[in-house]
Design a protein around this motif. Structure first.
Motif, mmCIF file in Angstrom:
data_model
loop_
_atom_site.group_PDB
_atom_site.id
_atom_site.type_symbol
_atom_site.label_atom_id
_atom_site.label_comp_id
_atom_site.label_asym_id
_atom_site.label_seq_id
_atom_site.Cartn_x
_atom_site.Cartn_y
_atom_site.Cartn_z
ATOM 1 N N SER A 1 0.846 -1.107 0.053
ATOM 2 C CA SER A 1 0.076 -0.026 -0.200
ATOM 3 C C SER A 1 0.968 1.308 -0.033
ATOM 4 O O SER A 1 0.555 2.194 -0.734
ATOM 5 N N LEU A 2 1.908 1.276 0.885
ATOM 6 C CA LEU A 2 2.740 2.327 0.964
ATOM 7 C C LEU A 2 3.591 2.599 -0.424
ATOM 8 O O LEU A 2 3.811 3.698 -0.876
ATOM 9 N N ASP A 3 3.801 1.475 -1.204
ATOM 10 C CA ASP A 3 4.534 1.519 -2.447
ATOM 11 C C ASP A 3 3.397 2.067 -3.499
ATOM 12 O O ASP A 3 3.959 2.762 -4.190
ATOM 13 N N ILE A 4 2.314 1.601 -3.402
ATOM 14 C CA ILE A 4 1.250 2.268 -4.390
ATOM 15 C C ILE A 4 1.164 3.765 -4.163
ATOM 16 O O ILE A 4 1.027 4.622 -5.221
ATOM 17 N N GLU A 5 1.295 4.116 -3.067
ATOM 18 C CA GLU A 5 1.244 5.611 -2.725
ATOM 19 C C GLU A 5 2.356 6.182 -3.286
ATOM 20 O O GLU A 5 2.278 7.143 -3.902
ATOM 21 N N ARG A 6 3.516 5.628 -2.951
ATOM 22 C CA ARG A 6 4.898 6.262 -3.502
ATOM 23 C C ARG A 6 4.771 6.246 -5.271
ATOM 24 O O ARG A 6 5.236 7.148 -5.716
ATOM 25 N N PHE A 7 4.110 5.287 -5.767
ATOM 26 C CA PHE A 7 4.229 5.267 -7.209
ATOM 27 C C PHE A 7 3.259 6.141 -7.826
ATOM 28 O O PHE A 7 3.262 6.597 -9.053
ATOM 29 N N GLY A 8 2.276 6.864 -6.994
ATOM 30 C CA GLY A 8 1.707 7.934 -7.408
ATOM 31 C C GLY A 8 -0.108 8.042 -7.202
ATOM 32 O O GLY A 8 -0.592 8.710 -7.555
ATOM 33 N N ALA A 9 -0.489 6.836 -6.630
ATOM 34 C CA ALA A 9 -1.741 6.802 -6.429
ATOM 35 C C ALA A 9 -2.276 7.747 -5.356
ATOM 36 O O ALA A 9 -1.600 8.102 -4.177
ATOM 37 N N GLN A 10 -3.465 8.454 -5.545
ATOM 38 C CA GLN A 10 -3.859 9.334 -4.586
ATOM 39 C C GLN A 10 -4.767 8.714 -3.421
ATOM 40 O O GLN A 10 -5.296 9.592 -2.560
ATOM 41 N N GLY A 11 -5.061 7.396 -3.380
ATOM 42 C CA GLY A 11 -5.520 6.774 -2.089
ATOM 43 C C GLY A 11 -5.551 5.491 -2.022
ATOM 44 O O GLY A 11 -5.154 4.607 -3.246
#
Length: 238
Positions: free
Chosen positions: A29-39
């Protein structure tokens, strides 16, 4: 700009298949945020077959963007949302034994019930959204509950898109326009994919957020999670 919220249920399903902590839901989940997802979106179910209630607590501590918790507002779900205090709660009328969500709310029949639940969450400052089919009547019913947003259930669009994309998107355009006329924000989700996402975004007015899980995680098996997150962002911003 339309925000991308990634549903991580499928990551939890894979983790639970072996009983350990691989893959690590929090790290992903933290990687997904780091990749640019906004939520990040999670949909815990009573049997906790993928997202566990503890996952919601753990994610709340570390998510820097928006945490969206969706589900049927039974007593256990309400207590979890009250405790975790996510940025958004999405009310979904899924049955206990549902494999995945398969219908929006009948907002006319359930107006009194939904109004009570919406008020309960909004009084705590939690943005509320109601999962609805692309129906003018259901959108109008949702507005009467005092909800902040609707989430358009897009399975029908995804199913019809390969054969007739104009017909597939037409009811969503009408439903979205009605929502805008009534002052509602618009989210969407279910079976949106890299194939059909851009056309939906380009044609549905006022689209604030999409929640994508199954397709995004599946596509990531072939192309990598970071690549796929950015491919979705491109389709939502170009």
């Amino acid at each position: 700009m339309t925000a991308l919220s990634v549903n991580v249920n499928k990551i939890a399903t894979l983790r639970n298949a072996r009983g350990g902590n691989v893959p690590d839901l929090i790290k992903c989940s933290l990687d997904i945020e780091r990749f640019g997802a906004q939520g990040i979106t999670i949909h815990p179910r009573p049997d906790e077959r993928h997202i566990r209630y503890q996952d919601a607590r753990d994610l709340k501590k570390v998510i820097q963007t928006e945490l969206n918790i969706e589900g049927n507002p039974n007593e256990k779900f309400i207590a979890l949302v009250d405790e975790v205090q996510p940025a958004q709660v999405t009310l979904v009328p899924d049955a206990v034994d549902a494999i995945t969500s398969d219908a929006g709310w009948d907002t006319i029949k359930n107006e009194a019930y939904l109004t009570k639940i919406v008020k309960h969450f909004k009084d705590q400052g939690i943005r509320t959204s109601i999962f609805v089919d692309p129906s003018i009547e259901m959108v109008e019913g949702a507005a009467k509950t005092g909800v902040d947003r609707i989430e358009l259930y897009t399975e029908a669009y995804a199913h019809q898109y390969p054969s007739d994309k104009q017909a597939a998107v037409a009811p969503y355009i009408k439903a979205a326009q009605k929502a805008l006329d009534l002052g509602l924000g618009i989210n969407a989700g279910h079976d949106l994919s890299l194939e059909n996402m851009r056309y939906f975004k380009d044609n549905v007015p006022g689209l604030l957020e999409v929640s994508i899980g199954h397709a995004l995680i599946s596509e990531s098996l072939y192309m990598g999670l970071e690549n796929v997150v950015n491919m979705y962002k491109s389709r939502l911003t170009d």
